[in-house]
Design an enzyme around this catalytic site. Structure first.
Site, PDB file in Angstrom:
ATOM      1  N   ARG A  22      13.855 -10.746 -31.618  1.00 18.58           N
ATOM      2  CA  ARG A  22      13.828  -9.583 -32.513  1.00 18.58           C
ATOM      3  C   ARG A  22      14.100  -8.287 -31.756  1.00 18.58           C
ATOM      4  O   ARG A  22      14.610  -7.326 -32.313  1.00 18.58           O
ATOM      5  CB  ARG A  22      12.496  -9.553 -33.271  1.00 18.58           C
ATOM      6  CG  ARG A  22      11.286  -9.453 -32.386  1.00 18.58           C
ATOM      7  CD  ARG A  22      10.006  -9.899 -33.091  1.00 18.58           C
ATOM      8  NE  ARG A  22       9.928 -11.347 -33.235  1.00 18.58           N
ATOM      9  CZ  ARG A  22       8.954 -11.991 -33.885  1.00 18.58           C
ATOM     10  NH1 ARG A  22       7.974 -11.296 -34.451  1.00 18.58           N
ATOM     11  NH2 ARG A  22       8.948 -13.298 -33.975  1.00 18.58           N
TER      12      ARG A  22
ATOM     13  N   LYS B 209       6.319 -19.716 -21.715  1.00 17.74           N
ATOM     14  CA  LYS B 209       6.134 -20.859 -22.592  1.00 17.74           C
ATOM     15  C   LYS B 209       5.559 -22.037 -21.809  1.00 17.74           C
ATOM     16  O   LYS B 209       5.749 -22.128 -20.602  1.00 17.74           O
ATOM     17  CB  LYS B 209       7.496 -21.309 -23.152  1.00 17.74           C
ATOM     18  CG  LYS B 209       8.121 -20.382 -24.158  1.00 17.74           C
ATOM     19  CD  LYS B 209       9.472 -20.924 -24.621  1.00 17.74           C
ATOM     20  CE  LYS B 209      10.130 -20.011 -25.635  1.00 17.74           C
ATOM     21  NZ  LYS B 209       9.396 -19.882 -26.898  1.00 17.74           N
TER      22      LYS B 209
HETATM   23  N1  BES Z   1      13.306 -18.829 -29.178  1.00 17.24           N
HETATM   24  C1  BES Z   1      11.989 -18.810 -29.681  1.00 17.24           C
HETATM   25  C2  BES Z   1      11.841 -19.509 -31.028  1.00 17.24           C
HETATM   26  C3  BES Z   1      12.114 -20.994 -31.067  1.00 17.24           C
HETATM   27  C4  BES Z   1      11.059 -21.895 -31.039  1.00 17.24           C
HETATM   28  C5  BES Z   1      13.392 -21.485 -31.226  1.00 17.24           C
HETATM   29  C6  BES Z   1      11.308 -23.254 -31.131  1.00 17.24           C
HETATM   30  C7  BES Z   1      13.636 -22.835 -31.309  1.00 17.24           C
HETATM   31  C8  BES Z   1      12.585 -23.724 -31.267  1.00 17.24           C
HETATM   32  C9  BES Z   1      11.525 -17.371 -29.866  1.00 17.24           C
HETATM   33  O1  BES Z   1      12.042 -16.464 -28.954  1.00 17.24           O
HETATM   34  C10 BES Z   1      10.047 -17.371 -29.673  1.00 17.24           C
HETATM   35  O2  BES Z   1       9.613 -17.695 -28.602  1.00 17.24           O
HETATM   36  N2  BES Z   1       9.314 -16.992 -30.702  1.00 17.24           N
HETATM   37  C11 BES Z   1       7.900 -16.951 -30.618  1.00 17.24           C
HETATM   38  C12 BES Z   1       7.454 -15.770 -31.416  1.00 17.24           C
HETATM   39  C13 BES Z   1       5.974 -15.495 -31.309  1.00 17.24           C
HETATM   40  C14 BES Z   1       5.611 -15.096 -29.902  1.00 17.24           C
HETATM   41  C15 BES Z   1       5.641 -14.415 -32.286  1.00 17.24           C
HETATM   42  C16 BES Z   1       7.346 -18.245 -31.194  1.00 17.24           C
HETATM   43  O3  BES Z   1       7.862 -18.728 -32.194  1.00 17.24           O
HETATM   44  O4  BES Z   1       6.395 -18.765 -30.616  1.00 17.24           O
HETATM   45 MN    MN Z   2      10.957 -16.422 -27.148  1.00 16.36          MN
END
Ligand code: BES
Ligand code: MN
Ligand code: ZN
Length: 521
Positions: free
Chosen positions: A371, A297
């Site tokens: 997931r 990230k």
């Molecule tokens: N933990 C994150 C989602 C999240 C984002 C929670 C902001 C709280 C605040 C999750 O694991 C994630 O990174 N999801 C990705 C999915 C994508 C790669 C399909 C996302 O939302 O960018």
């Molecule tokens: Mn994630």
């Protein structure tokens, strides 16, 4: 490994005693008194009217001069100059009477308490908002005032020097009620309110803890402490157990971190005897820190990912509250706990993993890890003979774009279960919104090389996440709650304070109440 002894000598600075007394509020001798006003009322009656009279009409005067209108959360702080035994009176606005709800009782109570703490009040009495002209049931109103007060005063300050903010502490809240007949119901309400608020605080604490302290092992330790204190059954699956069970999706996420994965299972049997009652399964995402893994990230805001176990915290907190309320229902909470980090052992984009039910997943993006761990946790839950499943997860950033911080995203394969969850969420004042689950959305997660892939492109992100989960629940009635937008908040509002919110804890407890058949709010 984790070193949590920072917490051993820790004393909460937000522990408040709540009691009910049948006493005339004009004779209360603590530091401050809380009364209320509906918007648009020119001449307050009841308790507020009595206080107004004692203060020589100060409240009426403020209303007349339009200094104070009784708008929701609006506050009027008055000094009594010896006209009453207390030093200060706070009038809290309840908004329009026709818009009045139990949730407004919670938030008004919270706002009033925080304001008084800020001015150094230690002993405070309040009327039970809503129990008079508000027309609410005495137990529900007392429950909501207590919930609101305790949640609004919550703070996470265990790593701050006490002089910075621990100095100002409300010690005692006395709820004044002159009608003796209402007191037993109110006492029951206060007890329920405290249990609900303490469950939420338990979840908030876990979410607010930084990732270096709250590792998967530490989460398991805290779950153990909670479970043993309440006589609940707890089982922790270790890496070797997960291997034996074939939890390849969970293990793939865990393999990038030195921290060992844990699968936490806590069970509460409130319904004695055999019977055929419902068995509720609660599954919560427990990523103790989500860096994204190899699909790392951006660094800005990454610290918030210490809260990526908010779903896990919510289900553990819910079972704690359900057990303390001794609800006649059987509940199992399951939390897959891992840390998602990049390293030489981390999983790569393109890897293919196999979940416990034999289905294969191509990992396109290692940041869609929630997931993956839930796939195995849901399979595991399905093998536990549960009649209903609810999972709670900070699953997608996309749900934050869709619903913001206001509503939790909800998905289901069973309209009746969702109806019950919705009803519970309304009782709790925690808003949810259903998003669709049409078959067409599953097209987006078809893989060339495996049974599915873990991302489905930019379109309908929260839905493709839910569609992946749907592969691992068989036919069990199931609701998925995506709390990515609601688990943490940037601003203080009502009974929410900056940081973790404890989202869905009370909804899950109210859901268990409806399963238990009590339906009490
Ligand atoms: N933990 C994150 C989602 C999240 C984002 C929670 C902001 C709280 C605040 C999750 O694991 C994630 O990174 N999801 C990705 C999915 C994508 C790669 C399909 C996302 O939302 O960018
Ligand atoms: Mn994630
Ligand atoms: Zn995540």
């Amino acid at each position: 490994m984790c070193d949590s002894d920072v917490g051993v000598a820790f004393e909460r600075s937000d522990r408040v005693k709540v009691e009910i007394r049948t006493q005339d509020l004009l004779s209360y001798e603590g530091d401050a008194l809380i009364v209320n006003l509906f918007e648009g009322v020119g001449h307050p009656g009841g308790a507020t009217g009595a206080v107004d009279q004692a203060l020589g009409g100060s409240i009426t005067a403020a209303i007349r001069r339009q200094e104070f209108k009784g708008k929701l959360h609006e506050r009027l702080l008055l000094h009594t100059f010896g006209q009453l035994p207390v030093v200060q009176v706070l009038v809290i606005g309840l908004g329009k009477q026709e818009e009045f709800t139990l949730d407004r009782v919670r938030s008004a109570s919270a706002e009033a308490m925080r304001q008084l703490r800020a001015v150094g009040v230690r002993k405070v009495a309040s009327i039970v908002h809503g129990a008079g002209i508000g027309g609410l049931q005495a137990d529900q109103a007392a429950c909501a005032v207590t919930e609101g007060a305790l949640l609004g005063l919550y703070r996470f300050d265990r790593y701050k020097k006490p002089e910075e903010n621990g100095q100002k502490v409300v010690q005692k809240l006395t709820l004044l009620e002159c009608d003796r007949a209402k007191v037993p119901a109110m006492e029951e309400g206060v007890r329920r309110g405290r249990i609900l608020a303490e469950a939420v605080s338990f979840a908030r604490d876990l979410v607010n803890e930084p990732g270096n302290i709250l590792t998967p092992s530490e989460l398991a330790t805290r779950a153990k402490k909670m479970a043993s204190g309440l006589g609940l059954t707890i089982k922790i699956l270790e890496r070797a157990d997960m291997k034996k069970l074939g939890m390849g999706a969970l293990l793939g996420v865990a393999q990038g971190s030195q921290e060992l994965p844990k699968l936490i299972e806590v069970s509460y049997k409130g319904r004695k005897g055999k019977g055929t009652g419902p068995r509720l399964g609660l599954v919560g995402k427990g990523v103790t820190f989500d860096s994204g893994g190899i699909s790392i990230k951006p660094s800005e805001g990454m610290e918030a990912m210490k809260g990526d176990m908010a779903g896990g915290a919510a289900v553990l907190a819910a079972i704690k509250g359900i057990a303390e309320l001794k609800l006649p229902v059987n509940v199992t909470a399951i939390v897959p706990a891992v840390e998602n980090l990049p390293s030489g052992t981390a999983q790569r984009p393109g890897d293919i993993v196999k979940a416990m039910n034999g289905k294969t997943i191509e990992v396109i993006n290692t940041d869609a890890e929630g997931r993956l761990i839930l796939a195995d946790a849901l399979c595991y839950a399905c093998d536990r003979d549960l009649t209903h499943l609810v999972d709670v997860a900070t699953l997608t950033g996309a749900v934050v774009i869709a619903l913001g911080a206001v509503r939790t995203g909800a998905f289901t394969n069973d309209a009746e279960l969702l109806r019950q969850v919705k009803e519970a969420s309304e009782a709790a004042g925690e808003k949810i919104w259903e998003l669709p689950m049409d078959d067409e959305y599953a097209e987006q997660i078809k893989s060339d090389y495996a049974d599915m892939k873990n991302v489905g492109g930019r379109k309908a992100g929260p839905i493709t996440g839910a569609k992946l989960l749907a592969n691992f629940i068989g036919k069990t009635p199931w609701v998925h709650l995506d709390i990515a937008g609601t688990a943490q908040t940037e601003k203080e509002n009502g009974y929410q304070v900056k940081g973790a919110t404890g989202a869905m804890v009370r909804t899950l407890i109210y859901l268990a109440m409806s399963f238990a058949g009590s339906g009490k709010g």
